[in-house]
Design an enzyme around this catalytic site. Sequence first.
Site, PDB file in Angstrom:
ATOM      1  N   ASN A   5       0.878  -1.023   0.105  1.00 50.20           N
ATOM      2  CA  ASN A   5      -0.066  -0.325   0.380  1.00 50.20           C
ATOM      3  C   ASN A   5       0.934   1.516   0.089  1.00 50.20           C
ATOM      4  O   ASN A   5       1.638   1.375   0.978  1.00 50.20           O
ATOM      5  CB  ASN A   5      -0.754   0.366   1.570  1.00 50.20           C
ATOM      6  CG  ASN A   5      -2.234   0.916   1.460  1.00 50.20           C
ATOM      7  OD1 ASN A   5      -2.064   2.194   0.461  1.00 50.20           O
ATOM      8  ND2 ASN A   5      -2.966   1.348   2.676  1.00 50.20           N
ATOM      9  N   LYS A   7       0.119   4.002  -0.183  1.00 49.69           N
ATOM     10  CA  LYS A   7      -0.575   5.335   0.486  1.00 49.69           C
ATOM     11  C   LYS A   7      -0.182   6.570  -0.573  1.00 49.69           C
ATOM     12  O   LYS A   7      -0.631   6.215  -1.983  1.00 49.69           O
ATOM     13  CB  LYS A   7      -0.596   5.879   1.805  1.00 49.69           C
ATOM     14  CG  LYS A   7      -0.222   4.288   2.384  1.00 49.69           C
ATOM     15  CD  LYS A   7       0.441   4.175   3.802  1.00 49.69           C
ATOM     16  CE  LYS A   7      -0.249   2.996   4.819  1.00 49.69           C
ATOM     17  NZ  LYS A   7      -0.368   2.744   6.463  1.00 49.69           N
ATOM     18  N   HIS A  89      -9.797   0.848   4.970  1.00 49.95           N
ATOM     19  CA  HIS A  89      -8.619   1.534   5.717  1.00 49.95           C
ATOM     20  C   HIS A  89      -8.729   2.389   6.646  1.00 49.95           C
ATOM     21  O   HIS A  89      -9.405   3.334   6.391  1.00 49.95           O
ATOM     22  CB  HIS A  89      -7.589   1.688   4.490  1.00 49.95           C
ATOM     23  CG  HIS A  89      -6.295   2.000   5.265  1.00 49.95           C
ATOM     24  ND1 HIS A  89      -5.831   3.049   5.859  1.00 49.95           N
ATOM     25  CD2 HIS A  89      -5.053   0.759   5.276  1.00 49.95           C
ATOM     26  CE1 HIS A  89      -4.163   2.495   6.148  1.00 49.95           C
ATOM     27  NE2 HIS A  89      -4.176   1.680   5.831  1.00 49.95           N
ATOM     28  N   GLU A  91      -6.939   4.566   7.722  1.00 48.43           N
ATOM     29  CA  GLU A  91      -6.494   6.395   7.497  1.00 48.43           C
ATOM     30  C   GLU A  91      -7.916   6.992   6.892  1.00 48.43           C
ATOM     31  O   GLU A  91      -7.747   8.452   7.072  1.00 48.43           O
ATOM     32  CB  GLU A  91      -5.265   6.319   6.614  1.00 48.43           C
ATOM     33  CG  GLU A  91      -4.069   5.679   7.377  1.00 48.43           C
ATOM     34  CD  GLU A  91      -2.622   5.175   6.706  1.00 48.43           C
ATOM     35  OE1 GLU A  91      -2.911   5.829   5.694  1.00 48.43           O
ATOM     36  OE2 GLU A  91      -1.955   5.015   7.403  1.00 48.43           O
ATOM     37  N   GLU A 161      -5.326  -4.880  10.600  1.00 54.37           N
ATOM     38  CA  GLU A 161      -4.344  -3.518  10.334  1.00 54.37           C
ATOM     39  C   GLU A 161      -5.067  -3.118  12.099  1.00 54.37           C
ATOM     40  O   GLU A 161      -6.075  -1.810  11.900  1.00 54.37           O
ATOM     41  CB  GLU A 161      -4.721  -3.165   9.410  1.00 54.37           C
ATOM     42  CG  GLU A 161      -4.246  -3.213   8.538  1.00 54.37           C
ATOM     43  CD  GLU A 161      -3.406  -2.628   7.300  1.00 54.37           C
ATOM     44  OE1 GLU A 161      -2.772  -2.419   6.290  1.00 54.37           O
ATOM     45  OE2 GLU A 161      -4.236  -1.366   6.921  1.00 54.37           O
ATOM     46  N   GLY A 167       2.064   2.785  11.081  1.00 54.46           N
ATOM     47  CA  GLY A 167       3.769   3.431  10.866  1.00 54.46           C
ATOM     48  C   GLY A 167       3.660   4.276  12.177  1.00 54.46           C
ATOM     49  O   GLY A 167       4.737   4.967  11.768  1.00 54.46           O
ATOM     50  N   SER A 206       3.347  -1.747  10.542  1.00 54.78           N
ATOM     51  CA  SER A 206       4.250  -1.355  10.643  1.00 54.78           C
ATOM     52  C   SER A 206       5.594  -3.143  10.394  1.00 54.78           C
ATOM     53  O   SER A 206       5.854  -3.401  11.045  1.00 54.78           O
ATOM     54  CB  SER A 206       4.775  -1.357  12.479  1.00 54.78           C
ATOM     55  OG  SER A 206       4.161   0.144  12.606  1.00 54.78           O
TER      56      SER A 206
HETATM   57  P1  13P Z   1       2.516   1.045   8.016  1.00 55.37           P
HETATM   58  O1  13P Z   1       3.551  -0.746   7.255  1.00 55.37           O
HETATM   59  O2  13P Z   1       3.557   1.629   7.317  1.00 55.37           O
HETATM   60  O3  13P Z   1       3.210   0.311   9.290  1.00 55.37           O
HETATM   61  O4  13P Z   1       0.790   1.021   7.136  1.00 55.37           O
HETATM   62  C1  13P Z   1       0.366   0.100   7.059  1.00 55.37           C
HETATM   63  C2  13P Z   1      -0.495   0.341   6.783  1.00 55.37           C
HETATM   64  O5  13P Z   1      -0.985   1.211   6.972  1.00 55.37           O
HETATM   65  C3  13P Z   1      -0.622  -1.014   4.806  1.00 55.37           C
HETATM   66  O6  13P Z   1      -2.212  -0.454   4.452  1.00 55.37           O
END
Ligand code: 13P
Length: 248
Positions: A5, A7, A89, A91, A161, A167, A206
């Site tokens: 991903n 992002k 997601h 976010e 997740e 993150g 992470s």
């Molecule tokens: P990170 O791997 O940066 O923690 O993000 C995970 C994520 O949100 C994948 O969709």
Amino acid sequence: MVAANWKMNTLPGGAGTLVEAYGAEMLCGHPELVVCPPFTHLATLGPSLGNAGCLGAQNCSEHLSGAYTSEISAAMLRDLGCRYVILGHSECRLRNPMESLRMPEKMAQAIANGLTPIYCCGEDLPIRESGAELEFIARQLADDLPNELKLNAQNLVVAYEPVWAIGTGKHASPEMAQQMHVFIRSRLMDVMGIEAERTRILYGGSVQGNNAAGFASQPDIDGVLVGGASLKPADFRSIFEAFARKGS
Ligand code: 13P
């Protein structure tokens, strides 16, 4: 499955270079590689992935078409060659209070248009600290995945997740994730029956080259959804290799 991903990172011109840097062995089909770049890169990235790597988007509209300024439909994504779409997601859920309410319609649109949702669920830190994470995930699954969706192992991938791990560099332990994956699978069993046994449940939060093997060692962790580390080819390759060993 190992899914990237990206992002809101990279420019369209750099997308092909990043995929090239992943290396040819990742495009051989095992484990399945899925790359989810920003919308603007989808059209050009498909050919770089070849036939084996799969293209995914990071969201889609709950509507088929119409006056929905700024939205992208599942049919548009399919037309660009996408096979997957990330839905739910955290976010997106955090930035848009309506996102969670739209999940059943988004799932239905994606499936009706031939996309497989990579459906994300996960609890935040206060919920984990209060010990209510199983209850929370059960509620999220029940709200987002109604029976009418007719889910099966082909039209659904789940990504667990935990919000507190995204993150932050603070990942769930492999045992903690395994326990939640078993719980998620048992809940899926209620709506999908035996299909739930073959449904891929990914861990995300992470994941890095130095912790991927731990996740790969767990029987119910069928892959990972990787954010930050998917932008670092060497790190991402180590993650991929950990899951390649799992399947061999
Ligand atoms: P990170 O791997 O940066 O923690 O993000 C995970 C994520 O949100 C994948 O969709």
